[in-house]
Design an enzyme around this catalytic site. Structure first.
Site: not given
Ligand code: PEP
Ligand code: MG
Length: 940
Positions: A893, A102, A346, A111, A913, A31, A464, A821, A113
Site C-alpha cells: 500500500c 546519424r 520507427r 534529438g 494485490y 534506426k 521537438h 500489507s 544525440m
Molecule cells: C507506507 O509507509 O508505505 C504507508 C503506506 O504508510 P504511510 O505512507 O502513511 O506512512
C-alpha cells in the site's frame, strides 16, 4: 561481441545479422534495424551502413577510440555505398557522394544525440556538386550547413557562433529568410563559417572527407554520453543499453528546388489515435527544418495537390509499413527532384489516448491480437486519459490559437527558459509552470520535464516540443505565432496582451487554445476504447488491484476505475475535518488521571470504547487533604477519562465515514489502518502563534498549555518516534475507539443487507508482541460490539510491514497477523535510513552520479528493499501455513503500488494485490496484466 562491426543496406537487400528482431535492434539500433528492414521489403531507401552498438561500447572501453578492426570495415562499407549510389565517390571533386552520419540506439531518443549531414563536402567537391546539380546555391548552402553541424557537434564550436554569421549576412543583404540569400552570398558565408571554425577549433576545416567521416563517427559515439542524452535516459528510465549505433547513409536532398521537399509523418494521428495519415512537409527544405520548428510546415494531405504521384506512393508505403510492423509508424521522407526516398521508420510516440485507441483498433482490424494490444500500451501513458481537462464552463476566453500538439489542459506560471523552470521547480515545488519558448530543443528537456505544459510560438505537429510533450503526456500547444517572447523584459505578449513572467497562462492542448489566467479543470471522461482495453487487461491479470482511499467519494471514484477493494484507509485523514480536529486536539491535551487509570487497570476496565458502557463507574482511591490531614478515601466515579471524553465525538464521525466507505466498496475488502502519525502533527507548531491562539480558543485552553504539550511531544526524529502501533500501546483508548467505529459500522452495513469485509491494520509493527497485545485488545472490543448488537461480522486483523525488522521476523509476526500489507514508503525510509521527507538535498546528485539508478521512493529498490520484501513474504507465508494452515494474504500500500515497474515486481514476488491512489488504479491494472503476460512494451 558480434564478429561484424558494420552492416550494409541498399537496393532491395541488407546484410543479415542472423538475429531476431529484438537482437537486431540491440545490435543495429532502432534506426539501423528499420532501414535494413525497409530495404528488404522493397521500400526505396538511400544506401548506407550501420556501425553497431557494440562498436560504441568498445569505443568507450578503449578510451574513446574506434576499435582498429572496425576501421577497414567502415572503409569497405563506404565503397559499397559508393557503388550502390551511382558510383559517386565521397568527396569526388567532379560528382561527390555526400553522406549523413546519424545516431540510433536500440530505444528511440529523439534529438538527444548528434547528427551530421552533407558530410563529404570540401572546397573542391562543393564545386563539383554545384556543377553537377547546376545549382550552386544548393551546393554552398549544403556546405555551410556541414561546417556548422560538424563544427558544433564534432569539434565543440558553438552553433550560435555560426548562427551569428548568417544573421549578419541576412541583415547586410536585407534578406528576410535564409532562402533569400543568393549563391554568392552563401559562398561568402562559407568563408565566414570556415573562419569561425578555424578561430574556435584552432585548425582548418578538414578537407579530407574520410577524416570528416571518422571524426563524425566519434562525435556520434561521444553524444551517447552527452548531458542531454544522459538526462533523457534518466527521465525515460532507459537503462542497460550498449550504446548508440551510427548510421552512415547516402544523402538525398529535399532542398534542390520546388520539385524537392521533405517531411515527417505518422501512419495514424499520434494525438487521438484516429486512423488518418498525419504529418507535415516542407518544399525545398532539409529534414532538420521540419523537426526544429523553424519554418511552420504544411499538412501532409496538401502534398496530394503539389506532388500527387509522390503522395500516392507515400500513402502506399504508409500501409505497407503498418502491415509489416503491425504498429503505428513515425516516418521521415525526402523527395529529391520528384523521387521519393524513405529515411526512417520507427514506432511512433503517441499520447496515452492515442495509444489506447490504436491498440484497440489494430486488434479489431486483426493486425494484432488482444494480448498484443494490452502489451502495447505503456501503463504510465494512461495518465494522459486520466488527466484533468479544462472546464468547458469556464468563461475565460481564448486570446490566441496555436496548433494542438498534445492534449489536455494546463494552467501554469509563465517561465521563459528551461533553466529558470528547473530553478523555479526546486524553489517552489508543486507550483505549476508553463514553459513558453519560441521553439524547444533537446537542451530544454529538463525544463520541459518540470513544466505542467509547453507553449511555443513556432513549429508544427512534429516539432521537438510536440513530440516530447506527447511522449510524456503533457499538454502542449505549438506554432502559436501570436505569442511574442521578450526575454530581456521578462514578459510575453499574446495577441497584444502583456503577460509577465510568473503570471498564469492556460493552454488547451486538445484544441490549441491559449488563455490568459487560470482555468479550472474537471475530471476526464473515459472512452469506450479505454474500457475495452481494460477488459482485455483484466483477463490476463493475476493479482488484484485495490486503492488507497479514505473517503466514500474517493472509494466510489476508485470503483469506477476498477478497484477491487481498499488496501489502505488512512484513518488520521478523517480527523482533519473542521468539526473533528478540535475533538482530536482536546484528546491530545487531555491530562491523565493517574489514580483513575490505576483503579481501572485493577478492576479490569479496558476503556469505555471497549465496554461500550459510557456510564460505567469505577471505584477510585484518592488521597484527600482534610485541612492539613491527608486521608485515603474510596470514591465511586464515572469510569470515563478525560481523554476518552474528548475522543467520544470522534467515534460517531469515524463510524459514519466507515459506513460510507463500506457501502461504496459493496462487499470488497476494506483495509483500515489504525492511527499512524505522531501526535504533534495535529497541533500548531511553536512558530505559529496565531494558529495556536485560534486552537486555544477553539478547545478552551491557553496558548501556554498548547505549547507546553508541543514541547512534551517534540521529537528529534518523529518518523522514528512515537507513532504507529506505539500510539495505541500507550493510549489504548485511541485504538479501542477506532476498532469500535469499524466494527459498529460493519454491523450497520451488514444490517442493511450488504456484505462487508473489514480488515483492521496495525501499523509500524516491528516485534510480534506489539501486534499480539493490540490484536487481543481489538478482539475484545469487536466481541463486545457484536455481542451488544447480536450480529456477527467477519473481520481480520493484520499488520503493515514497514520496518526491516518486521521482514526479518515475519515468521513470528505471521503467527498473529491474518494479512500483511507492505508499507514501502516507510520500509524504504527505514531500510535506506533516508528520511522520506528530506531527500531533496542529495537525491538529485545520487541520480545524476548514478549512485542510485532510480529514486527508491518512486520505484521499489529491488535489490535492497525488494529483497527484504521477498524474505518477509517467504517467512510469513511459510509460518502462517505451518501454524494455521492458512494462506497469508499479502499486498502493498506504499506509493509504489501505483508505479508500473513496482507492480511488475509485486506480481513476480507473489503478492495477492497492490493498492494505489484511485487515479492510478487503471495504470496498475494494465501493469499487472503486462506482468502476467511477460514482456512489456517500454520502448514507446
Ligand atoms: C507506507 O509507509 O508505505 C504507508 C503506506 O504508510 P504511510 O505512507 O502513511 O506512512
Ligand atoms: Mg507508513
Amino acid at each position: 561481441m558480434s564478429a561484424k562491426h558494420v552492416y550494409f543496406f541498399g537496393g532491395k537487400a541488407a546484410e543479415d545479422t542472423g538475429l531476431d528482431a529484438k537482437g537486431q535492434k540491440e545490435l543495429l539500433g532502432g534506426k539501423g534495424a528499420n532501414l535494413a528492414e525497409m530495404c528488404r521489403i522493397g521500400i526505396p531507401v538511400p544506401p548506407g551502413f550501420t556501425i553497431t552498438t557494440e562498436v560504441c561500447a568498445a569505443y568507450y572501453e578503449q578510451g574513446k577510440k574506434i576499435p582498429e578492426a572496425a576501421v577497414p570495415a567502415i572503409e569497405e562499407a563506404l565503397k559499397k555505398v559508393e557503388a550502390a549510389f551511382g558510383g559517386r565517390k565521397l568527396g569526388d571533386p567532379a560528382d561527390p557522394l555526400l553522406v549523413s552520419v546519424r545516431s540510433g540506439a536500440a530505444l528511440s531518443m529523439p534529438g538527444m544525440m548528434n547528427t551530421i549531414l552533407n558530410l563529404g563536402l570540401t572546397d573542391a567537391s562543393v564545386e563539383g556538386l554545384a556543377k553537377k546539380t547546376d545549382n550552386p546555391r544548393f551546393a554552398y548552402d549544403s556546405y555551410r550547413r556541414l561546417i556548422d553541424m560538424f563544427g558544433s557537434t564534432a569539434m565543440g564550436c558553438e552553433h550560435e557562433k555560426f548562427e551569428h554569421e548568417i544573421h549578419e549576412m541576412k541583415a547586410q543583404k536585407g534578406a528576410k529568410l535564409d532562402t533569400d540569400l543568393s549563391a554568392d552570398d552563401l559562398k561568402e558565408l562559407v568563408k565566414r563559417y570556415k573562419a569561425v571554425y578555424k578561430k574556435h577549433v584552432k585548425d582548418d576545416f578538414p578537407q579530407d572527407p574520410k577524416k570528416q567521416l571518422f571524426l563524425a563517427v566519434n562525435a556520434v559515439f561521444n553524444s551517447w554520453n552527452g548531458n542531454k542524452a544522459i538526462e533523457y535516459r534518466r527521465i525515460e528510465r532507459i537503462t542497460g543499453l550498449k550504446g548508440t549505433a551510427v548510421n552512415v547513409q547516402a544523402m538525398v536532398f529535399g532542398n534542390m528546388g520546388n520539385s524537392s521537399g521533405t517531411g515527417v509523418a505518422f501512419t495514424r494521428d499520434p494525438n487521438t489515435g484516429e486512423n488518418v495519415f498525419y504529418g507535415d512537409y516542407l518544399i525545398n527544405a532539409q529534414g532538420e527544418d521540419v523537426v526544429a520548428g523553424i519554418r511552420t510546415p504544411e499538412p501532409i494531405a496538401q502534398l496530394n495537390d503539389e506532388m500527387p504521384k509522390v503522395y500516392e506512393q507515400l500513402v502506399g508505403i504508409r500501409s505497407t509499413l503498418e502491415k509489416h510492423y503491425k504498429e503505428m509508424q513515425d516516418i521521415e521522407f525526402t523527395v529529391q527532384d520528384g523521387v521519393l526516398y524513405m529515411l526512417q521508420t520507427r514506432s511512433g510516440k503517441r499520447t496515452g489516448t492515442a495509444a489506447v485507441r490504436i491498440a484497440v483498433e489494430m486488434a479489431k482490424e486483426k493486425l494484432i491480437d488482444e494480448t498484443t494490444a494490452v502489451k502495447r500500451v505503456a501503463p504510465d501513458s494512461l495518465n494522459h486519459l486520466l488527466q484533468p481537462q479544462l472546464d468547458p464552463k469556464s468563461d475565460i476566453k481564448a486570446v490566441a490559437q496555436g496548433i494542438a500538439a498534445s492534449p489536455g489542459g494546463a494552467s501554469g506560471k509563465v517561465i521563459l527558459t528551461a533553466e529558470a523552470a528547473v530553478e523555479h521547480a526546486e524553489k517552489f515545488p508543486g507550483e505549476p509552470i508553463l514553459l513558453v519558448r519560441k521553439e524547444t530543443s533537446p537542451e530544454d528537456v529538463a525544463g520541459m520535464d518540470v513544466a505542467k505544459g509547453i507553449l511555443t510560438s513556432t513549429g508544427g505537429k512534429a516539432s521537438h516540443a510536440a513530440v516530447v510533450a506527447r511522449g510524456w503526456g503533457k499538454p502542449c500547444v505549438v506554432g502559436c505565432d501570436e505569442v511574442k517572447i521578450d526575454e530581456a523584459a521578462q514578459q510575453i505578449t499574446i495577441a497584444g496582451h502583456v503577460v509577465k513572467v510568473g503570471e498564469f497562462v492556460t493552454i488547451n492542448g486538445t484544441t490549441g487554445d491559449v488563455m490568459i489566467g487560470k482555468v479550472p479543470t474537471i475530471a476526464p471522461s473515459m472512452t469506450a476504447d479505454f474500457a475495452t482495453l481494460m477488459t482485455w487487461a483484466d483477463r490476463s491479470r493475476k493479482i488484484k488491484i485495490r486503492t488507497n482511499a479514505d473517503s466514500p467519494a474517493d472509494s466510489l471514484k476508485a470503483r469506477e476505475f476498477g478497484a477491487e477493494g481498499i488496501g489502505l484507509c488512512r484513518t488520521e485523514h478523517m480527523f482533519f475535518g473542521k468539526d473533528r480536529i478540535a475533538a482530536f486536539r482536546r484528546m491530545i491535551l487531555a491530562e491523565d488521571d493517574a489514580a483513575k487509570t490505576a483503579a481501572r487497570k485493577e478492576q479490569g476496565i479496558l476503556s469505555v470504547f471497549a465496554t461500550g458502557d459510557y456510564f460505567a463507574t469505577v471505584e477510585v482511591e484518592r488521597e484527600i487533604d482534610f485541612g492539613g490531614q491527608k486521608q485515603t478515601v474510596k470514591t465511586v466515579e464515572p469510569a470515563i477519562t478525560a481523554r476518552e471524553r474528548a475522543l467520544a465525538p470522534l467515534l460517531g464521525f469515524q463510524r459514519a465515514d466507515f459506513i460510507g466507505i463500506f457501502e461504496a466498496m459493496d462487499g470488497y475488502p476494506v483495509t483500515i489502518r489504525l492511527l499512524d502519525p505522531p501526535l504533534h502533527e495535529f497541533l500548531p507548531q511553536k512558530d505559529n502563534v496565531k494558529g495556536a491562539e485560534e486552537v486555544a480558543k477553539q478547545i478552551g485552553v491557553s496558548v501556554e498549555q498548547i505549547f507546553a504539550r508541543v514541547d512534551e511531544l517534540h521529537e528529534m526524529n518523529p518518523m522514528m518516534g512515537f507513532r504507529g502501533c506505539r500510539l495505541p500501546l500507550v493510549f489504548p483508548e485511541i485504538g479501542d475507539m477506532q476498532v469500535r467505529a469499524i466494527i459498529e459500522a460493519a454491523i450497520e452495513v451488514k444490517k442493511r443487507g450488504k456484505s462487508v469485509l473489514p480488515e483492521i491494520m496495525i501499523p509500524l509493527v516491528g516485534v510480534v508482541e506489539e501486534l499480539s497485545i493490540l490484536k487481543k485488545r481489538a478482539i475484545a472490543v469487536a466481541d463486545a460490539c457484536m455481542k451488544a448488537a447480536g450480529v456477527t461480522v467477519e473481520y481480520q486483523i493484520g499488520t503493515m510491514i514497514e520496518l526491516p525488522r518486521a521482514c526479518i521476523a515475519a515468521d513470528k509476526i505471521a503467527e498473529e497477523a491474518e494479512f500483511f500489507s507492505f508499507g514501502t514508503n516507510d520500509l524504504t525510509q527505514m531500510t535506506f535510513g533516508f528520511s522520506r521527507d528530506d531527500i531533496k538535498g542529495f537525491m538529485p546528485t545520487y541520480l545524476k552520479d548514478k549512485v542510485l539508478p532510480i529514486d527508491p521512493f518512486q520505484t521499489i529498490d529491488f535489490n535492497g528493499v525488494g529483497e527484504l520484501m521477498k524474505i518477509g513474504i517467504q517467512k510469513g507465508r511459510t509460518s502462517r501455513t505451518a501454524k494455521h494452515g492458512q494462506h497469508l494474504k499479502i499486498g502493498i500500500c506504499g506509493e509504489h503500488g501505483g508505479d508500473p515497474d513496482s507492480v511488475v515486481f509485486c506480481h513476480k514476488i507473489g503478492m495477492d494485490y497492490v493498492s494505489c491512489s484511485p487515479f492510478r488504479v487503471p495504470i496498475a491494472r494494465l501493469a499487472a496484466a503486462q506482468a502476467a503476460l511477460g514482456d512489456t512494451a517500454r520502448d514507446k
